[in-house]
Design an enzyme around this catalytic site. Sequence first.
Site, PDB file in Angstrom:
ATOM      1  N   THR A  30       0.846  -1.200   0.000  1.00  0.00           N
ATOM      2  CA  THR A  30       0.000   0.000   0.000  1.00  0.00           C
ATOM      3  C   THR A  30       0.880   1.249   0.000  1.00  0.00           C
ATOM      4  O   THR A  30       1.948   1.248   0.612  1.00  0.00           O
ATOM      5  CB  THR A  30      -0.890  -0.009   1.255  1.00  0.00           C
ATOM      6  N   THR A  33       4.495   4.726  -3.279  1.00  0.00           N
ATOM      7  CA  THR A  33       5.659   4.112  -3.932  1.00  0.00           C
ATOM      8  C   THR A  33       5.263   2.762  -4.512  1.00  0.00           C
ATOM      9  O   THR A  33       5.558   2.451  -5.676  1.00  0.00           O
ATOM     10  CB  THR A  33       6.825   3.934  -2.928  1.00  0.00           C
ATOM     11  N   ASP A  87       6.379  -3.736  -0.895  1.00  0.00           N
ATOM     12  CA  ASP A  87       5.629  -2.785  -0.065  1.00  0.00           C
ATOM     13  C   ASP A  87       6.528  -1.593   0.274  1.00  0.00           C
ATOM     14  O   ASP A  87       7.756  -1.699   0.239  1.00  0.00           O
ATOM     15  CB  ASP A  87       5.173  -3.498   1.233  1.00  0.00           C
ATOM     16  N   ASP A  90       7.723   3.842   5.943  1.00  0.00           N
ATOM     17  CA  ASP A  90       7.863   5.238   6.351  1.00  0.00           C
ATOM     18  C   ASP A  90       9.252   5.519   6.910  1.00  0.00           C
ATOM     19  O   ASP A  90       9.751   6.634   6.803  1.00  0.00           O
ATOM     20  CB  ASP A  90       6.778   5.580   7.370  1.00  0.00           C
ATOM     21  N   GLY A 101       2.712   2.017   8.147  1.00  0.00           N
ATOM     22  CA  GLY A 101       1.396   2.412   8.637  1.00  0.00           C
ATOM     23  C   GLY A 101       1.013   3.834   8.302  1.00  0.00           C
ATOM     24  O   GLY A 101      -0.029   4.323   8.747  1.00  0.00           O
ATOM     25  N   GLY A 103      -0.220   4.735   5.725  1.00  0.00           N
ATOM     26  CA  GLY A 103      -1.515   4.633   5.038  1.00  0.00           C
ATOM     27  C   GLY A 103      -2.540   3.874   5.855  1.00  0.00           C
ATOM     28  O   GLY A 103      -3.580   3.468   5.332  1.00  0.00           O
ATOM     29  N   GLU A 109      -0.779  -5.341   6.047  1.00  0.00           N
ATOM     30  CA  GLU A 109       0.544  -5.398   5.400  1.00  0.00           C
ATOM     31  C   GLU A 109       1.441  -6.386   6.137  1.00  0.00           C
ATOM     32  O   GLU A 109       2.179  -7.164   5.517  1.00  0.00           O
ATOM     33  CB  GLU A 109       1.185  -4.007   5.401  1.00  0.00           C
TER      34      GLU A 109
HETATM   35  C1  5RP Z   1       0.842   2.123   4.395  1.00  0.00           C
HETATM   36  C2  5RP Z   1       2.314   2.047   4.450  1.00  0.00           C
HETATM   37  C3  5RP Z   1       3.062   2.616   3.289  1.00  0.00           C
HETATM   38  O1  5RP Z   1       3.757   1.592   2.670  1.00  0.00           O
HETATM   39  C4  5RP Z   1       3.997   3.677   3.803  1.00  0.00           C
HETATM   40  O2  5RP Z   1       3.231   4.658   4.467  1.00  0.00           O
HETATM   41  C5  5RP Z   1       4.798   4.319   2.662  1.00  0.00           C
HETATM   42  O3  5RP Z   1       3.927   5.016   1.819  1.00  0.00           O
HETATM   43  P1  5RP Z   1       4.460   5.899   0.616  1.00  0.00           P
HETATM   44  O4  5RP Z   1       5.091   4.972  -0.360  1.00  0.00           O
HETATM   45  O5  5RP Z   1       3.219   6.577   0.084  1.00  0.00           O
HETATM   46  O6  5RP Z   1       5.456   6.905   1.150  1.00  0.00           O
HETATM   47  O7  5RP Z   1       2.916   1.537   5.367  1.00  0.00           O
HETATM   48  O8  5RP Z   1       0.262   1.690   5.585  1.00  0.00           O
END
Ligand code: 5RP
Length: 233
Positions: A30, A33, A87, A90, A101, A103, A109
Amino acid sequence: MADLVQLMKQEVGKAAASRVKSNSILGLGTGSTTAFAIQYIGERLAKGEITNIVGVPTSFGAEVLAKKYGIPLTTLDAVDHIDLAIDGADEVDPQKNLIKGGGAAHTREKVVDSLADFFIVVVDGNKVVEKLGSTFLLPVEVIPMALAPVTRHLEKLGGKPELRMGIKKAGPVVTDQGNLVIDVKFDSIENPAELESTINNIPGVLDNGLFVAVADLILVGEIKDGQATVREF
Ligand code: 5RP
């Protein structure tokens, strides 16, 4: 700067998608990226570069994207393993431990990413830190009726908890499971494995965003001389 971050995300998503082999069961992560990885996997499938791919989405968001890019989906009831999960994260530390987390999808996940034979994390260079908790709050998914006692418990552990609020939605963020997310600031996370299990032992907590010893490979998007490159560790 925002464009360069997008460029890093795009390159790293493409790099992860290029590692997908035919006849694979994929964990589809999620976030913005991983969204690039899902897009490129879909494009490779459409071109016939890879065949017989099926994905297990880690969120409603991932499911929507996979459908958009034509990736067939399945569930954990129907498969007994996952070959490769891709995946985002952050924060990533030098031991490949993660905070996830951002998202609000970390519970699903963790189920999917932990099951994978190989788990690739895709991040832009800004996510790499010496110590977890330096830049990002730790997300904790909690069932709604336990919000107050879990919040007090997290304070007793030395954290500064705040309920995650929606953007373009009145009230708190509600997860795909119908729960709430508490984001917790810890001044320093010295022992991620210990904190992960301590928090998960609080009654009412579903899971937290610490992923310890789950990742196999980190792909980091970087900008060198104006060009996006991908570093591995
Ligand atoms: C969602 C996540 C995402 O993988 C994490 O927040 C990274 O997101 P992004 O690629 O938009 O920076 O853990 O729960």
